[in-house]
Structures are given as C-alpha cells and as structure tokens.
Design an enzyme around this catalytic site. Structure first.
Site, mmCIF file in Angstrom:
data_model
loop_
_atom_site.group_PDB
_atom_site.id
_atom_site.type_symbol
_atom_site.label_atom_id
_atom_site.label_comp_id
_atom_site.label_asym_id
_atom_site.label_seq_id
_atom_site.Cartn_x
_atom_site.Cartn_y
_atom_site.Cartn_z
ATOM 1 N N HIS A 18 0.839 -1.205 0.000
ATOM 2 C CA HIS A 18 0.000 0.000 0.000
ATOM 3 C C HIS A 18 0.874 1.255 0.000
ATOM 4 O O HIS A 18 0.615 2.211 -0.741
ATOM 5 C CB HIS A 18 -0.894 0.042 1.252
ATOM 6 C CG HIS A 18 -1.902 -1.035 1.346
ATOM 7 N ND1 HIS A 18 -1.977 -1.865 2.436
ATOM 8 C CD2 HIS A 18 -2.893 -1.429 0.517
ATOM 9 C CE1 HIS A 18 -2.984 -2.708 2.284
ATOM 10 N NE2 HIS A 18 -3.544 -2.483 1.111
ATOM 11 N N SER A 129 -2.975 -8.002 3.148
ATOM 12 C CA SER A 129 -3.336 -7.736 4.541
ATOM 13 C C SER A 129 -3.822 -9.007 5.228
ATOM 14 O O SER A 129 -3.511 -9.243 6.393
ATOM 15 C CB SER A 129 -4.413 -6.651 4.610
ATOM 16 O OG SER A 129 -3.908 -5.423 4.141
#
Length: 163
Positions: A18, A129
């Site tokens: 990210h 994640s």
C-alpha cells in the site's frame, strides 16, 4: 486544475505494498487522499479511526497526502472530495479481475472520474493484509511486510484479543 487522486482501501493493516502505491501516487498527482473505507465483506482487526491514525503516521513524509475515512459509496466519496481519479493497486491478475467490474460500475455512476490501475513493485506482490494478519496471529515475523508501528499495534491488538 489540480489533479486529486483517491487511493481507497480497507488497509487492515496497511502494508508496504500500500505504501509503495501511496508514495508513487504522491509523485504523480497534486493531491492524494488515502481513503479508509469500510468493507462490509471483511472482519476488520482495526477500527476505521485506528487505521486512519496508523496511515497518518506512515504517510507523514508526503505533504500532498492526506488520510480520511468514509463508510459510504466510493464514487460519492470521490465526488465529495472533488477527486478526478480513483487509484486501484494491483498485485495479480485476480486483483485485476476483481477491480475491473468495480471500475466499470464507477464509470457508469460518474464518467468524469477515471480509475487508474497501478501495479505494486515486484517485491510487494505476494503481500496481502489477510496473509499478514494470519502470520501475526501465530506470532510470525511480519517486519518485512509492514512498518514497525503497524507490527506493534497488531501485536497489542492480537494479544488483547487472546486474554
């Protein structure tokens, strides 16, 4: 006209993948809004406010990056923020297959807002994640996948859930 991009996601937790996308967007756009969005399909580890706090910390070096949170429809949020572009990070073909229908729907809802797909760097393509959370649940080393502040907050959160 200033180019404003929104990089939306659940960021639960934010990973180096990210951050790679955020850093590269900060170089390409006048303003970047990292939009922490609520995803009803996921069971989050962190609250929206916790994710926002972590993201503010890890993006502080870029003056044109702000962090915000929303629980509504992404396209409405983009309009509210006067964003011209929605950024979607891709790791693999399966991400692309998931993202394209959403981009098509967003274009139907507002054809003035473009969706840009950005591939993560090779070294971050395997990081997700979900996998980071799984590794952390079993006390695995996640230092290669997330910043230290994320690792620390995950340990605190996971330890408290097992007490």
């Amino acid at each position: 006209m200033a180019k404003t991009a929104i990089f939306p996601g659940s960021f639960d937790p934010v990973t180096y993948g990210h951050i790679d996308i955020i850093e590269r967007c900060a170089k390409l756009f006048d303003y970047v809004i990292v939009g922490v969005l609520h995803n009803q399909a996921k069971s989050p580890l962190f609250t929206l406010e916790e994710k926002k706090e972590i993201l503010i910390s890890v993006t502080s070096e870029w003056s044109n990056v702000t962090v915000d949170a929303s629980k509504g429809l992404l396209i409405d949020y983009a309009k509210e923020k006067n964003a011209n572009v929605i950024i979607r990070g891709l790791r693999s073909v399966s991400d692309f297959e998931y993202e394209v229908p959403q981009a098509i729907m967003n274009r139907k809802l507002d054809n003035e807002i473009e969706t840009f797909f950005m591939m993560t760097k090779d070294e971050y393509q395997a990081i997700s994640s979900s996998l980071v959370k799984e590794i952390a649940k079993f006390n695995g080393d996640i230092s290669n996948f997330v910043p230290a502040i994320v690792s620390e907050k995950m340990k605190l959160k996971l330890n408290s859930s097992f007490e």
